[in-house]
Design a protein around this motif. Structure first.
Motif, PDB file in Angstrom:
ATOM      1  N   PHE A  76       1.049  -1.110   0.073  1.00 58.50           N
ATOM      2  CA  PHE A  76      -0.017   0.044   0.144  1.00 58.50           C
ATOM      3  C   PHE A  76       0.827   0.969   0.062  1.00 58.50           C
ATOM      4  CE2 PHE A  76      -4.312  -1.276   2.068  1.00 58.50           C
ATOM      5  CZ  PHE A  76      -4.438  -2.262   1.074  1.00 58.50           C
ATOM      6  N   GLU A  77       0.639   1.980  -0.998  1.00 56.62           N
ATOM      7  CA  GLU A  77       1.440   3.447  -0.860  1.00 56.62           C
ATOM      8  C   GLU A  77       0.380   4.468  -0.699  1.00 56.62           C
ATOM      9  OE1 GLU A  77       4.480   6.138  -3.497  1.00 56.62           O
ATOM     10  OE2 GLU A  77       3.932   4.171  -4.075  1.00 56.62           O
ATOM     11  N   LEU A  78       0.266   5.242   0.049  1.00 59.99           N
ATOM     12  CA  LEU A  78      -0.406   6.453   0.311  1.00 59.99           C
ATOM     13  C   LEU A  78      -0.787   7.525  -0.927  1.00 59.99           C
ATOM     14  CD1 LEU A  78      -2.372   7.900   2.241  1.00 59.99           C
ATOM     15  CD2 LEU A  78      -0.577   9.551   2.959  1.00 59.99           C
ATOM     16  N   GLY A  82      -4.168  11.654   3.819  1.00 60.69           N
ATOM     17  CA  GLY A  82      -4.557  10.568   4.738  1.00 60.69           C
ATOM     18  C   GLY A  82      -3.331   9.556   5.511  1.00 60.69           C
ATOM     19  N   CYS A  83      -3.613   8.514   5.709  1.00 57.36           N
ATOM     20  CA  CYS A  83      -2.481   7.486   6.259  1.00 57.36           C
ATOM     21  C   CYS A  83      -2.499   6.081   5.960  1.00 57.36           C
ATOM     22  CB  CYS A  83      -2.500   7.893   7.882  1.00 57.36           C
ATOM     23  SG  CYS A  83      -3.798   7.042   8.526  1.00 57.36           S
ATOM     24  N   VAL A  84      -1.534   5.463   6.200  1.00 58.21           N
ATOM     25  CA  VAL A  84      -1.497   3.947   5.761  1.00 58.21           C
ATOM     26  C   VAL A  84      -0.918   3.561   7.197  1.00 58.21           C
ATOM     27  CG1 VAL A  84      -0.371   2.055   4.789  1.00 58.21           C
ATOM     28  CG2 VAL A  84      -0.909   4.094   3.418  1.00 58.21           C
ATOM     29  N   LYS A  93       0.894 -14.551  12.400  1.00 61.39           N
ATOM     30  CA  LYS A  93      -0.142 -15.553  11.887  1.00 61.39           C
ATOM     31  C   LYS A  93      -1.067 -14.704  11.115  1.00 61.39           C
ATOM     32  CE  LYS A  93       0.979 -19.476  13.921  1.00 61.39           C
ATOM     33  NZ  LYS A  93       2.239 -18.922  14.241  1.00 61.39           N
ATOM     34  N   ILE A  94      -1.127 -13.238  11.346  1.00 60.13           N
ATOM     35  CA  ILE A  94      -2.134 -12.407  10.557  1.00 60.13           C
ATOM     36  C   ILE A  94      -1.548 -10.988  10.190  1.00 60.13           C
ATOM     37  CG2 ILE A  94      -4.291 -11.183  10.696  1.00 60.13           C
ATOM     38  CD1 ILE A  94      -5.478 -13.497  12.405  1.00 60.13           C
ATOM     39  N   GLY A  95      -1.498 -10.823   9.043  1.00 64.85           N
ATOM     40  CA  GLY A  95      -0.892  -9.309   8.870  1.00 64.85           C
ATOM     41  C   GLY A  95      -2.188  -8.309   8.138  1.00 64.85           C
ATOM     42  N   VAL A  96      -2.090  -7.170   8.336  1.00 70.52           N
ATOM     43  CA  VAL A  96      -3.256  -6.252   7.848  1.00 70.52           C
ATOM     44  C   VAL A  96      -2.673  -4.831   7.254  1.00 70.52           C
ATOM     45  CG1 VAL A  96      -5.141  -5.046   8.850  1.00 70.52           C
ATOM     46  CG2 VAL A  96      -4.848  -7.225   9.358  1.00 70.52           C
ATOM     47  N   LEU A  97      -3.169  -4.377   6.305  1.00 69.16           N
ATOM     48  CA  LEU A  97      -2.796  -2.938   5.863  1.00 69.16           C
ATOM     49  C   LEU A  97      -4.135  -2.428   5.720  1.00 69.16           C
ATOM     50  CD1 LEU A  97      -0.239  -3.591   3.019  1.00 69.16           C
ATOM     51  CD2 LEU A  97       0.323  -3.006   5.344  1.00 69.16           C
ATOM     52  N   VAL A  98      -4.112  -0.896   6.057  1.00 70.97           N
ATOM     53  CA  VAL A  98      -5.321   0.007   5.855  1.00 70.97           C
ATOM     54  C   VAL A  98      -4.827   1.117   5.441  1.00 70.97           C
ATOM     55  CG1 VAL A  98      -6.982   1.046   7.354  1.00 70.97           C
ATOM     56  CG2 VAL A  98      -6.811  -1.324   7.699  1.00 70.97           C
ATOM     57  N   GLU A  99      -5.294   1.712   4.319  1.00 70.63           N
ATOM     58  CA  GLU A  99      -5.288   3.146   4.030  1.00 70.63           C
ATOM     59  C   GLU A  99      -6.747   4.149   4.475  1.00 70.63           C
ATOM     60  OE1 GLU A  99      -4.220   5.831   0.157  1.00 70.63           O
ATOM     61  OE2 GLU A  99      -4.382   3.749   0.002  1.00 70.63           O
ATOM     62  N   LEU A 100      -6.645   4.815   5.153  1.00 71.39           N
ATOM     63  CA  LEU A 100      -7.552   5.912   5.504  1.00 71.39           C
ATOM     64  C   LEU A 100      -7.169   7.382   5.054  1.00 71.39           C
ATOM     65  CD1 LEU A 100      -8.029   5.878   9.186  1.00 71.39           C
ATOM     66  CD2 LEU A 100      -9.044   4.419   7.458  1.00 71.39           C
ATOM     67  N   SER A 101      -8.366   7.807   4.238  1.00 73.16           N
ATOM     68  CA  SER A 101      -8.321   9.124   3.652  1.00 73.16           C
ATOM     69  C   SER A 101      -8.868  10.156   4.516  1.00 73.16           C
ATOM     70  CB  SER A 101      -9.117   9.212   2.097  1.00 73.16           C
ATOM     71  OG  SER A 101     -10.546   9.260   2.672  1.00 73.16           O
ATOM     72  N   CYS A 102      -8.002  11.399   4.837  1.00 71.73           N
ATOM     73  CA  CYS A 102      -8.259  12.352   5.534  1.00 71.73           C
ATOM     74  C   CYS A 102      -7.714  13.602   5.236  1.00 71.73           C
ATOM     75  CB  CYS A 102      -8.287  12.072   7.135  1.00 71.73           C
ATOM     76  SG  CYS A 102      -9.119  13.532   8.090  1.00 71.73           S
ATOM     77  N   ASP A 103      -8.287  14.795   5.204  1.00 67.37           N
ATOM     78  CA  ASP A 103      -7.396  16.105   4.979  1.00 67.37           C
ATOM     79  C   ASP A 103      -6.469  16.300   5.895  1.00 67.37           C
ATOM     80  OD1 ASP A 103      -8.372  16.191   2.219  1.00 67.37           O
ATOM     81  OD2 ASP A 103     -10.080  17.677   2.938  1.00 67.37           O
ATOM     82  N   ASN A 104      -6.997  16.094   7.187  1.00 67.09           N
ATOM     83  CA  ASN A 104      -6.153  16.615   8.330  1.00 67.09           C
ATOM     84  C   ASN A 104      -5.265  15.438   8.992  1.00 67.09           C
ATOM     85  OD1 ASN A 104      -7.385  19.008   8.142  1.00 67.09           O
ATOM     86  ND2 ASN A 104      -8.981  18.820   9.884  1.00 67.09           N
ATOM     87  N   ALA A 105      -4.227  15.228   8.436  1.00 64.55           N
ATOM     88  CA  ALA A 105      -3.174  14.317   9.169  1.00 64.55           C
ATOM     89  C   ALA A 105      -3.043  14.412  10.639  1.00 64.55           C
ATOM     90  CB  ALA A 105      -2.045  14.321   8.345  1.00 64.55           C
ATOM     91  N   SER A 106      -3.123  13.662  11.332  1.00 57.29           N
ATOM     92  CA  SER A 106      -2.871  13.875  12.859  1.00 57.29           C
ATOM     93  C   SER A 106      -2.423  12.460  13.654  1.00 57.29           C
ATOM     94  CB  SER A 106      -3.996  14.475  13.462  1.00 57.29           C
ATOM     95  OG  SER A 106      -5.054  13.795  13.368  1.00 57.29           O
ATOM     96  N   GLU A 107      -2.130  12.639  14.853  1.00 57.18           N
ATOM     97  CA  GLU A 107      -1.950  11.307  15.701  1.00 57.18           C
ATOM     98  C   GLU A 107      -3.282  10.573  15.876  1.00 57.18           C
ATOM     99  OE1 GLU A 107       0.138  12.038  19.301  1.00 57.18           O
ATOM    100  OE2 GLU A 107       1.879  12.936  18.559  1.00 57.18           O
ATOM    101  N   LYS A 108      -4.255  11.441  15.827  1.00 50.23           N
ATOM    102  CA  LYS A 108      -5.550  10.724  16.120  1.00 50.23           C
ATOM    103  C   LYS A 108      -6.058  10.091  14.768  1.00 50.23           C
ATOM    104  CE  LYS A 108      -9.137  10.504  18.775  1.00 50.23           C
ATOM    105  NZ  LYS A 108      -8.965  10.151  20.360  1.00 50.23           N
ATOM    106  N   LEU A 109      -5.457  10.348  13.712  1.00 48.21           N
ATOM    107  CA  LEU A 109      -5.890   9.685  12.629  1.00 48.21           C
ATOM    108  C   LEU A 109      -4.953   8.315  12.196  1.00 48.21           C
ATOM    109  CD1 LEU A 109      -7.466   9.585   9.705  1.00 48.21           C
ATOM    110  CD2 LEU A 109      -5.291  10.718   8.669  1.00 48.21           C
ATOM    111  N   ASP A 110      -3.672   8.536  12.785  1.00 49.18           N
ATOM    112  CA  ASP A 110      -2.952   7.230  13.019  1.00 49.18           C
ATOM    113  C   ASP A 110      -3.458   6.302  13.907  1.00 49.18           C
ATOM    114  OD1 ASP A 110      -1.251   8.391  11.015  1.00 49.18           O
ATOM    115  OD2 ASP A 110       0.278   9.265  12.506  1.00 49.18           O
ATOM    116  N   GLU A 111      -4.009   6.838  15.019  1.00 53.75           N
ATOM    117  CA  GLU A 111      -4.573   6.018  15.820  1.00 53.75           C
ATOM    118  C   GLU A 111      -5.694   5.281  15.657  1.00 53.75           C
ATOM    119  OE1 GLU A 111      -7.053   6.365  20.107  1.00 53.75           O
ATOM    120  OE2 GLU A 111      -5.660   7.767  19.912  1.00 53.75           O
ATOM    121  N   ALA A 112      -6.653   6.000  14.781  1.00 53.41           N
ATOM    122  CA  ALA A 112      -7.939   5.438  14.271  1.00 53.41           C
ATOM    123  C   ALA A 112      -7.659   4.353  13.368  1.00 53.41           C
ATOM    124  CB  ALA A 112      -8.803   6.639  13.447  1.00 53.41           C
TER     125      ALA A 112
END
Length: 219
Positions: A76-78, A82-84, A93-112
């Motif tokens: 995944f490349e942002l 947003g953030c990845v 045993k399990i691996g996950v990748l998630v990409e979120l879109s958001c205009d305000n990058a922040s620690e809160k977004l990373d946490e989400a």
């Protein structure tokens, strides 16, 4: 075997790689663990893992004496704002990748993003939203449910009633397999969709799930 995660220094690119072997003994050896980590790093660079690591692969086969298989990788490349986020569960045993879109990058977004990773690891969604589910998959599920209903009742309800029943079954099925409609793993009182709505209010900008990937060892 094992699944490994690699990320760029700025965390805007992340990758997973899964490598299988025959025994847990080999999976825990330093040589195997290093090979899986290297596979994830190669995937991070956007290169073909098998071609790039062919020499290391042959050496690993000789060392372990087992059938080792480079099974798959995901990168995944942002794109845009947003953030990845990436997450490894149960020691590989399990691996996950998630990409979120958001205009305000922040620690809160990373946490989400991290919390969504935890949810995906635990709840195994297949799609982001109901609109992503192929109609053929819904039809196949409805056929199974209706056959079970027919066996239970001896016959199917009248066509007028069946329309509503089918709609309800389809919605319930999509709620089970679609990330946004699942009950949020950290708070069963709300859905993932509602969780993101709450986060959007806190951040002051809409947060949306662009995509996710989930690897389960051997699955």
């Amino acid at each position: 075997g094992s699944i490994a995660l690699a990320k760029s220094e700025d965390s805007k690119v992340m990758a997973l790689a899964e490598v299988n072997c025959e025994t847990d003994f080999v999976a825990k050896t330093e040589a195997f663990i290093k090979f899986v980590d290297d596979a994830a790093k190669v995937a991070l660079e956007g290169k073909n893992v098998e071609e790039t690591l062919i020499d290391d692969y042959k050496m690993l086969l000789t060392k372990t004496g087992e059938n080792v298989k480079i099974r798959r990788s995901e990168r995944f490349e942002l794109s845009g704002a947003g953030c990845v986020s990436g997450y490894i569960h149960m020691g590989g045993k399990i691996g996950v990748l998630v990409e979120l879109s958001c205009d305000n990058a922040s620690e809160k977004l990373d946490e989400a993003a991290h919390m969504i990773c935890l949810h995906v690891a635990a709840n195994s969604p297949k799609y982001v939203k109901p609109e992503d589910v192929p109609q053929s998959e819904i039809d196949a599920e409805l056929e199974i449910k209706l056959n079970a209903l027919k066996e239970q009742k001896g016959k199917l309800p009248p066509e007028q009633a069946l329309v509503g029943i089918k709609k309800g079954m389809a919605q319930k099925f999509c709620a089970q397999i679609c990330l946004l409609k699942q009950d949020y793993v950290a708070d069963g009182e709300i859905t993932v969709e509602k969780y993101l709505e709450n986060i959007s209010k806190e951040i002051g900008s809409p947060v949306a799930i662009k995509r996710f990937a989930r690897m389960q060892l051997g699955a």
